[in-house]
Design an enzyme around this catalytic site. Structure first.
Site, short mmCIF file in Angstrom:
data_model
loop_
_atom_site.label_atom_id
_atom_site.label_comp_id
_atom_site.label_asym_id
_atom_site.label_seq_id
_atom_site.Cartn_x
_atom_site.Cartn_y
_atom_site.Cartn_z
N HIS A 45 0.79 -1.23 0.00
CA HIS A 45 0.00 0.00 0.00
C HIS A 45 0.83 1.29 0.00
O HIS A 45 0.32 2.35 -0.34
CB HIS A 45 -0.92 0.02 1.22
CG HIS A 45 -2.23 0.70 0.98
ND1 HIS A 45 -2.36 1.78 0.14
CD2 HIS A 45 -3.47 0.46 1.46
CE1 HIS A 45 -3.63 2.18 0.12
NE2 HIS A 45 -4.32 1.40 0.90
N THR A 77 -5.30 10.40 -0.55
CA THR A 77 -6.66 10.16 -0.05
C THR A 77 -7.02 11.16 1.05
O THR A 77 -6.16 11.81 1.63
CB THR A 77 -6.81 8.74 0.52
OG1 THR A 77 -5.89 8.59 1.62
CG2 THR A 77 -6.53 7.69 -0.54
N TYR A 90 -15.04 5.44 8.50
CA TYR A 90 -14.04 5.93 7.55
C TYR A 90 -14.47 5.53 6.14
O TYR A 90 -14.71 4.36 5.86
CB TYR A 90 -12.68 5.28 7.88
CG TYR A 90 -11.50 5.70 7.02
CD1 TYR A 90 -10.47 6.44 7.57
CD2 TYR A 90 -11.40 5.32 5.69
CE1 TYR A 90 -9.36 6.80 6.82
CE2 TYR A 90 -10.30 5.68 4.92
CZ TYR A 90 -9.28 6.41 5.49
OH TYR A 90 -8.20 6.77 4.74
#
Length: 771
Positions: free
Chosen positions: A471, A600, A587
C-alpha cells in the site's frame, strides 16, 4: 540455465597457431537487436519528455512562433520592441557570423524566449482553471453557465493528446484548511457518537487547542504547503505506512480479484503467460508515459505521480522505519512455486517474450520436481511478520553471498508471481468459495507471497488469478487501472486456442528459468519460524465474507434520484446499527488526486443526518414519507462531505499533519492525541471502475470483475469494500476478526443485504414499471 545459454554465444580455443575465436551469429543478432531496442526506447523517452516538458503547447508550436517572428521582421515590423537588436549586440562578432545571420539568430533566440514565456503563461492559466472546483458542488444533471464556460476554457487550454504526466506541472497544490473550519467539522462529525457531557468536554478541549497551540502549528504547516508539492503525502507515506512495525500482510496490503463469472482458460501456465504479457504491454506504455491521464468529467486531469512506483519497486525493511526502493529497466520476474524461487527473463532479442513463450517458461517451472533448499520453503514469511525481526535478519543473513544475490533478484524484479498449488474462484454451489478466495489473495499460506513487492500476481491451479498489492507506493485506483487493462486484454485481445493454450509459437532457443540459490542458516530458519507464527495467528483471525449483491444496482438507485455511493453508505450505517445496536466512527476513503501528489482523504460518513434516518428506520411508528425525507437529507449531507474531501476541505489529513508538526516541536496536544486515538470501527472504500470503455457489459456480461478488498482496521470493527458494476450488480467484500465477540462478517453481510432492500422499498418502485 540462462548463464549456460549465454556462455555458448562466445567461445574460444587456444591452438598452436593462436587463439581460435568463434562467435555465435544468433547471439550477435540478439545483441544487435537489444541495442537497437535500447536506443529506440531512449529516442521515444526523449521525444515524450520534450512533449511533456512543453505541454500544453506542442514542440511544433516553437517553429510556428519562429516563423511568425521572422515573417514580421521581413515585413519590416519589430514585434520584439527592440529586444532582437539588443540580443544582436550581445552576440559575439565573428567572420563566420554575418550581420544578417546575427539578425536571424537573434530573432530565433527571441522567438524561443517568447515561446517559453507563452508556455509558462498557458500553464499558469491552466493551473488557475484547475483550481476551480465549483463543478463538484453542483446538483447532479445540472450545470451552471459558469461551469459550462469553465469547461470550454479548460478544453481550450488543455492541449491535445496529453501523455500520462503532461498535467503534473499544472495541477494546483493541496490547500491547508483553516483551523476554525477543521475544528468545527470535527466537532460536528463526533456529535452523534458522544453523549452531552462527553461532547461538552470535547468542545472545551478543542477550543483550548484552537486558541493556544493551533495557530503556531498552522503556520509551520502553511510554510510546508508553500514549499512542498503536497503538504500531506510524504508524511502520510512515512508515518502511516513505512514506520509501522507490525505485519503489513492483512494490516496494510490489499487484494483484487479476477473476473467473477468466467475463467478464460484452466491451464495455469497459459493464463500466467497471457496475463504477464498484458502487464508487460501496460508497463511499456507506462514507462513511455503513453497512457492517457485519468480525467473527471472527461476534462479535469487527476494526478498521475503514483504510477511511477508500479514496477521494480520493493518496500525494504528497517529497524526504525522502512524505505521504498524503486529501480528502472530491470527485465526479469521472480516466480514462486511449491517453495522454490525462479528468475524468468521477460525480454529476448530486444523484445518482450510473447504469451506462448511465457507459457513455456512457466510450464517449465510447473514441471520442475526438485525440492526446496533448506529454509527456502517458508522464506517469504519474513515479509509477512513483524518488520524489526525481518530487518535484522536481512542485515545479518542476506548481506553477502548467494543470499544477497538471490534477495537482490527478488527485490529488483518487475513484480512477484506465485504459481499457486490451490484452486479458487466463484462457485455458486459453495457459499464459502469467495471467502476462501479472498483469504488466499489477502494472505495465502503466509509464506507464498512476497508482501514487500509493489504487487504479487497470483495464478491459481485452476487458472483463476488475483493481485496482492503493497500500500505504501500507491492507492487502490492505481492498481485498479493496471488490473482493468489486464482483464480486458487477456481474454479479448490476446485470447487462447481451443485447447486453452496461448496463441502463437515460442522461440526454440529461449533460455529457461534460473533457480535462485540460498544458504539459510539454522539461526535464520528460527527467525523464519517466528515470523510465520506471527503471520499465521494474524491470518487465522481474519473473517472474510464476499458476496455479489444482484438484487438491484446502480440503475435502480439512480431512479430513486439518489447517489449510488450515498445510498450504499447509508445502508452500511443501517446495517451496522442493526448488527451492533450502536453507531461508530466511520471511515470512507476519498481521493484528492485533483491536486498534485494527492492521495486520499477521509469522509466521516456517520453523520447526524444519517443517524436520524437510521433511528427512523428502527421506529415502526415513523411514516414512509418521514423516512424518505430523512434519507434525502442524509444522502445530501454525505455528498457534501465527499465533495469537500475531494476539494481539500477534509478533516483528518489536516489534523494528522498538525499532529506531526506538534511532535517535531515537542508540543504535545491532548486534543490531537484524542482525535488520532479514536478507532475506525467501520472502514469503507469504493473500488471505482475507471476505464468503462474497456468493458462492454451489454455484449459481454461475463466480463465483470469481482473487485477487491482489505483486512479489518480495528480489532472489533469491520472493513468493507464494494464495487458498483454495470446497472444491476454490486460486489461487497467484508472483513473482521474471529477473535472479536462483537463482529461476524457473514452476519454483517446479511444485514447489508437487508438494509439495501429496506431502503429501496421506501421508494415503492416496481422493477418492471421503472425500466
Amino acid at each position: 540455465m540462462a548463464e549456460a545459454h549465454q556462455a555458448v554465444a562466445f567461445q574460444f580455443t587456444v591452438t598452436p597457431e593462436g587463439i581460435d575465436l568463434r562467435l555465435s551469429r544468433e547471439a550477435l543478432k540478439h545483441i544487435y537487436l537489444a541495442r537497437v531496442t535500447s536506443w529506440r526506447k531512449r529516442v521515444i523517452l526523449f521525444r515524450n519528455g520534450i512533449r511533456m516538458g512543453v505541454y500544453p503547447a506542442s514542440p511544433s508550436s516553437w517553429l510556428f512562433v519562429v516563423i511568425v517572428i521572422m515573417s514580421s521582421m521581413y515585413a519590416r515590423l519589430d514585434p520584439s520592441m527592440g529586444m532582437i537588436n539588443s540580443i544582436k549586440k550581445v552576440l559575439p562578432a565573428s567572420d563566420h557570423l554575418t550581420s544578417q545571420a546575427q539578425t536571424v539568430l537573434s530573432a530565433i533566440v527571441f522567438a524561443t524566449g517568447l515561446w517559453f514565456s507563452l508556455i509558462m503563461l498557458l500553464r499558469y492559466i491552466l493551473k488557475v482553471l484547475l483550481s476551480y472546483h465549483g463543478w463538484i458542488f453542483e446538483p447532479h444533471g445540472k450545470m451552471s453557465m459558469t461551469t459550462k464556460l469553465w469547461i470550454s476554457l479548460l478544453k481550450m487550454f488543455s492541449g491535445h493528446r496529453p501523455l500520462l504526466y503532461s498535467f503534473q506541472g499544472s495541477l494546483p497544490r493541496l490547500p491547508v484548511p483553516s483551523i476554525d473550519d477543521t475544528i468545527n467539522r470535527y466537532l460536528e462529525s463526533v456529535r452523534p457518537l458522544l453523549d452531552d457531557d462527553r461532547y461538552k468536554q470535547m468542545e472545551i478541549v478543542a477550543n483550548e487547542f484552537k486558541k493556544d497551540q493551533a495557530p503556531k502549528l498552522q503556520k509551520y504547516l502553511k510554510l510546508k504547503s508553500w514549499w512542498a508539492n503536497n503538504y500531506v503525502s510524504d508524511w502520510w507515506e512515512e508515518y502511516i505506512y513505512l514506520r509501522g512495525r507490525g505485519p503489513i500482510m492483512v494490516n496494510s496490503n490489499f487484494y483484487t480479484m479476477d473476473l467473477l463469472y468466467m475463467i478464460p482458460t484452466h491451464r495455469q501456465a497459459a493464463r500466467a503467460g497471457n496475463v504477464v504479457h498484458a502487464i508487460l504491454q501496460y508497463r511499456r506504455k507506462l514507462e513511455r508515459g503513453e497512457h492517457a491521464p485519468m480525467r473527471a468529467l472527461g476534462v479535469v486531469p487527476m494526478c498521475s505521480y503514483q504510477y511511477e512506483g508500479m514496477f521494480n519497486t520493493t518496500r525494504i525493511p528497517g529497524i526504525e522505519t522502512d524505505c521504498v526502493q524503486h529501480l528502472r529497466n530491470r527485465k526479469h520476474l521472480v516466480v514462486y512455486h511449491k517453495g522454490r524461487f525462479f528468475k524468468v527473463w521477460l525480454y529476448y532479442g530486444g523484445r518482450h517474450l510473447l504469451p506462448a513463450e511465457l507459457e513455456q517458461q512457466f510450464q517449465h517451472i510447473l514441471n520442475d520436481t526438485t525440492e526446496p533448499q533448506s529454509g527456502e520453503l517458508k522464506l517469504a514469511s519474513l515479509t509477512a511478520g513483524n518488520r524489526v525481526p525481518w530487518a535484522k535478519a536481512r542485515q545479518k543473513h542476506f548481506s553477502d553471498g548467494v543470499n544477497k544475490t538471490s534477495l537482490d533478484t527478488i527485490e529488483t524484479a518487475a513484480f512477484f508471481l506465485t504459481l499457486d498449488d490451490e484452486s479458487h474462484g466463484y462457485d455458486p454451489e459453495n457459499p464459502r468459495s469467495m471467502d476462501l478466495y479472498a483469504k488466499s489473495l489477502l494472505h495465502g499460506k503466509c509464506y507464498d507471497r512476497w508482501f514487500d513487492k509493489s504487487f504479487n500476481l497470483i495464478i491459481f491451479k485452476n487458472g483463476t488469478m488475483g493481485l496482492n498489492a503493497e500500500h505504501t507506493w500507491a492507492d487502490a485506483p492505481i492498481v485498479g487501472h493496471l488490473w482493468e487493462h489486464v482483464l480486458s486484454m487477456d481474454p479479448i485481445t490476446l485470447g487462447y486456442t481451443e485447447d486453452g493454450h496461448c496463441r502463437g509459437k515460442p522461440h526454440p532457443n529461449l533460455p529457461g528459468p534460473l533457480r535462485l540459490q540460498w544458504d539459510i542458516s539454522v539461526e535464520c530458519q528460527s527467525v523464519i519460524r517466528s515470523s510465520l507464527k506471527v503471520a499465521n495467528a494474524l491470518a487465522d483471525d481474519v473473517d472474510m465474507h464476499i458476496f455479489p449483491f444482484n438484487n438491484f444496482g446502480k440503475g435502480l438507485i439512480k431512479k430513486c434520484k439518489t447517489s449510488p455511493d450515498g445510498f450504499i453508505q447509508i445502508a452500511l450505517q443501517l446495517a451496522h446499527f442493526r448488527d451492533k445496536k450502536k453507531f461508530c466512527l466511520t471511515y470512507e476513503a476519498s481521493m484528492t488526486r485533483l491536486f498534485r501528489e494527492g492521495r486520499t482523504e477521509t469522509v466521516r460518513s456517520c453523520t447526524m443526518e444519517t443517524c436520524d434516518f437510521v433511528r427512523a428506520m428502527m421506529d415502526e411508528k415513523q411514516t414512509r414519507e418521514e423516512k424518505l425525507r430523512l434519507l434525502k437529507l442524509a444522502a445530501e449531507k454525505h455528498q457534501e462531505l465527499y465533495r469537500m474531501a475531494m476539494t481539500g476541505k477534509g478533516i483528518d489529513r489536516h489534523i494528522f499533519c498538525l499532529y506531526v508538526v506538534s511532535k517535531y516541536l515537542g508540543d504535545d496536544s491532548a486534543f490531537l492525541k484524542e482525535v488520532l486515538s479514536e478507532p475506525w470501527r467501520l472502514s469503507t472504500s469504493q473500488t471505482p471502475l475507471q476505464q468503462i470503455e474497456l468493458f462492454d457489459l451489454k455484449k459481454h456480461p461475463e466480463y465483470v470483475t469481482s473487485g477487491g478488498g482489505f483486512g479489518p482496521v480495528a480489532d472489533d470493527g469491520y472493513g468493507v469494500s464494494y464495487i458498483i458494476l454495470g446497472e444491476d450488480l454490486i460486489n461487497f467484500h467484508i472483513s473482521s476478526k474471529y477473535s472479536s465477540i462483537e463482529t461476524d462478517s457473514h452476519r454483517f453481510g446479511n444485514h447489508i443485504k437487508q438494509a439495501m432492500l429496506d431502503i429501496l422499498a421506501l421508494f415503492e418502485l416496481d422493477k418492471k414499471t421503472v425500466k
